[in-house]
Scaffold this motif. Structure first.
Motif, PDB file in Angstrom:
ATOM      1  N   ASP A  45       0.847  -1.199   0.000  1.00  0.00           N
ATOM      2  CA  ASP A  45       0.000   0.000   0.000  1.00  0.00           C
ATOM      3  C   ASP A  45       0.881   1.247   0.000  1.00  0.00           C
ATOM      4  N   ILE A  46       0.966   1.880  -1.159  1.00  0.00           N
ATOM      5  CA  ILE A  46       1.806   3.077  -1.282  1.00  0.00           C
ATOM      6  C   ILE A  46       1.019   4.355  -1.010  1.00  0.00           C
ATOM      7  N   THR A  47      -0.197   4.211  -0.496  1.00  0.00           N
ATOM      8  CA  THR A  47      -1.026   5.397  -0.229  1.00  0.00           C
ATOM      9  C   THR A  47      -1.025   5.798   1.233  1.00  0.00           C
ATOM     10  N   THR A  48      -0.309   5.061   2.077  1.00  0.00           N
ATOM     11  CA  THR A  48      -0.308   5.398   3.501  1.00  0.00           C
ATOM     12  C   THR A  48       0.534   6.644   3.754  1.00  0.00           C
ATOM     13  N   ASP A  49       0.229   7.320   4.837  1.00  0.00           N
ATOM     14  CA  ASP A  49       1.005   8.509   5.197  1.00  0.00           C
ATOM     15  C   ASP A  49       2.462   8.153   5.475  1.00  0.00           C
ATOM     16  N   ALA A  50       2.688   7.015   6.133  1.00  0.00           N
ATOM     17  CA  ALA A  50       4.060   6.602   6.435  1.00  0.00           C
ATOM     18  C   ALA A  50       4.848   6.363   5.147  1.00  0.00           C
ATOM     19  N   TYR A  51       4.220   5.722   4.170  1.00  0.00           N
ATOM     20  CA  TYR A  51       4.902   5.468   2.900  1.00  0.00           C
ATOM     21  C   TYR A  51       5.211   6.785   2.197  1.00  0.00           C
ATOM     22  N   LYS A  52       4.256   7.691   2.184  1.00  0.00           N
ATOM     23  CA  LYS A  52       4.469   8.987   1.541  1.00  0.00           C
ATOM     24  C   LYS A  52       5.611   9.744   2.207  1.00  0.00           C
ATOM     25  N   ARG A  53       5.671   9.689   3.548  1.00  0.00           N
ATOM     26  CA  ARG A  53       6.774  10.352   4.257  1.00  0.00           C
ATOM     27  C   ARG A  53       8.109   9.716   3.891  1.00  0.00           C
TER      28      ARG A  53
END
Length: 67
Positions: A45-53
């Motif tokens: 899941d590349i849509t999580t806030d952690a991934y985006k950060r």
């Protein structure tokens, strides 16, 4: 070449923060893009806030290496 492997015209691009003119910078960004695409294709899941950060942090790291 300097210790980071930049030629004179590349140093000028860095001083002007024109990273698009640098093949090595573009290669690093392309590699990151390929990694993100591969992870998405594998179901991460590349849509999580952690991934985006994490992606933002990686981009900032690439920028720091060239700037």
């Amino acid at each position: 070449m300097t210790s980071v492997g930049l030629k004179c015209d590349e140093r000028e691009a860095v001083s002007e923060r024109n990273f698009e003119a640098l093949p090595a910078y573009n290669g690093a960004i392309d590699g990151l893009e390929a990694l993100i695409l591969a992870q998405a294709c594998e179901g991460i899941d590349i849509t999580t806030d952690a991934y985006k950060r994490a992606v933002i942090s990686a981009i900032e790291g690439i920028d720091n290496n060239f700037g």
